[in-house]
Design an enzyme around this catalytic site. Structure first.
Site, PDB file in Angstrom:
ATOM      1  N   CYS A 126     -16.654   2.395  42.763  1.00 18.83           N
ATOM      2  CA  CYS A 126     -16.947   3.793  42.409  1.00 18.83           C
ATOM      3  C   CYS A 126     -18.398   4.003  41.949  1.00 18.83           C
ATOM      4  O   CYS A 126     -19.073   4.945  42.385  1.00 18.83           O
ATOM      5  CB  CYS A 126     -15.971   4.267  41.337  1.00 18.83           C
ATOM      6  SG  CYS A 126     -15.730   3.086  40.004  1.00 18.83           S
ATOM      7  N   HIS A 235     -18.073   9.281  36.199  1.00 14.12           N
ATOM      8  CA  HIS A 235     -19.039   8.263  35.770  1.00 14.12           C
ATOM      9  C   HIS A 235     -20.435   8.875  35.779  1.00 14.12           C
ATOM     10  O   HIS A 235     -20.783   9.643  36.682  1.00 14.12           O
ATOM     11  CB  HIS A 235     -19.059   7.080  36.752  1.00 14.12           C
ATOM     12  CG  HIS A 235     -17.823   6.236  36.759  1.00 14.12           C
ATOM     13  ND1 HIS A 235     -16.802   6.361  35.841  1.00 14.12           N
ATOM     14  CD2 HIS A 235     -17.452   5.230  37.595  1.00 14.12           C
ATOM     15  CE1 HIS A 235     -15.865   5.462  36.112  1.00 14.12           C
ATOM     16  NE2 HIS A 235     -16.231   4.772  37.173  1.00 14.12           N
TER      17      HIS A 235
END
Ligand code: A2P
Length: 330
Positions: A126, A235
């Site tokens: 990710c 994130h």
């Protein structure tokens, strides 16, 4: 198209179902797959109910494509069996990413590498995905020498147990199950995944090695520090990028704005910059705080945010499926 989602009861699998529906991927039949424990459980997809089956049962149902997010062990065991049955696998685990015979794909960056021979295709980590989408147009224009990245990663990247740990701690519940070795609420944990012999964590090494593979350029030097923070929604990454060539900041902004999958949010005068709260549930990568590193020539600082369950996982997987479909490969 018959689509199997392996890990359909998990965090990423659930997001895959949402993204398949939201992007109108032409699913004629959904095959939700999970472990023996979940067999027979009903999953809602576009107003219809589908019963969860096991991986072996799913192979017998002959889907055209199988989207895997059920952990590395499940991928190692079952992806080759799906592929041997002629089913194209797109795998979200780290099991196949660095296998030289498997492609590691972020469609905006290296979608062109996909061919009819690819039966198991790996979806990157990710944190790597959102970084390379933002790096790609700048590498093309100014050639990257080195990237220093520090991450601020959402607990959703660890799975349901980690979200529960954070919420339990916030509610003052002390005896719940723990996903981390330490409290995560009101804390920051500078460890993601296990430590390697060189003192880096596995997550940090993934960011380094996967970036070279996806960008198709081993000359790009990367160093990473990956950190878990008590956040849900996405994130964040601080990037310091040194280029071979000098740049003009307005051109950097223009190149990023023109990059498919990137949205520039960079207006300090009006306190506009990317944040996980705003990226949550979105498919794009958000870039802001774009500024020159005044301590070194040809060097840029920027801030990159994306929903790790979306572009970092489910969305990228489904974009790979879309790219395969466009090429007539599934
Ligand atoms: P199950 O719910 O039956 O355990 P998360 O990472 O969010 O915890 O999700 C993991 C996903 O992977 C779940 O859907 C889980 O199913 C699935 N899974 C775990 N082990 C297996 C297995 N051996 N075969 C198929 N699916 C599995």
């Amino acid at each position: 198209m018959k689509v199997a989602v392996v890990g359909a009861t998990g965090l990423v699998g659930t997001e895959m179902l949402t993204v398949l529906a939201a992007r109108n991927f032409p699913v004629s039949e959904l095959i939700p797959v999970a472990s023996e424990r979940s067999k027979g459980k009903e999953i809602d997809f576009k107003g219809k109910k589908y019963k969860v089956v096991t991986p072996s049962e799913a192979i017998a149902l002959k889907p055209d494509v199988a989207l895997f997010s059920a952990g590395g062990g499940t991928s190692l065991e079952y992806a080759p069996l799906f592929a041997a049955a002629g089913i194209t696998v797109i795998d979200n685990s780290s099991a196949w990413r660095m296998d030289p015979t498997k492609k590691l794909v972020v469609p905006e960056v290296n979608g062109h590498v996909l061919t009819a021979e690819d039966k198991i295709i790996a979806n990157p980590n990710c944190s790597t995905i959102q970084m390379v989408v933002a790096l790609k147009p700048l590498h093309d224009k100014y050639k990257i020498k080195r990237v220093v990245v520090s991450t601020y990663q959402s607990v959703t990247g660890t799975g349901v147990k980690a979200v529960d740990q954070l919420m339990n701690e916030r509610a003052g519940i002390k005896d719940g199950e723990k996903a981390y070795a330490y409290e995560i609420d009101l804390n920051v944990i500078p460890q993601i995944d296990v430590f390697q012999e060189n003192g880096y964590t596995k997550e940090e090494m993934k960011m380094i090695l996967e970036t070279n593979k996806i960008m198709g350029d081993d000359s790009i030097k990367v160093t990473a520090t990956t950190v878990r923070i008590p956040v849900i929604g996405g994130h964040s990454e601080s990037l310091n990028i040194e280029f071979e060539h000098d740049f003009d900041l307005a051109d950097v902004r223009a190149a990023l704005s023109a990059q498919s999958g990137v949205i520039v949010v960079d207006d300090p005068a009006n306190l506009q910059y990317p944040m996980p709260k705003d990226a949550h549930g979105k498919d794009e990568v958000f870039v802001g705080r774009i500024r020159r590193d005044e301590s070194q020539a040809n060097t840029l600082n920027m801030w990159v945010v994306a929903d790790n369950l979306r572009k970092g996982a489910a969305t990228n997987t489904i974009q790979i499926a879309e790219a395969l479909k466009e090429k007539g490969l599934i």
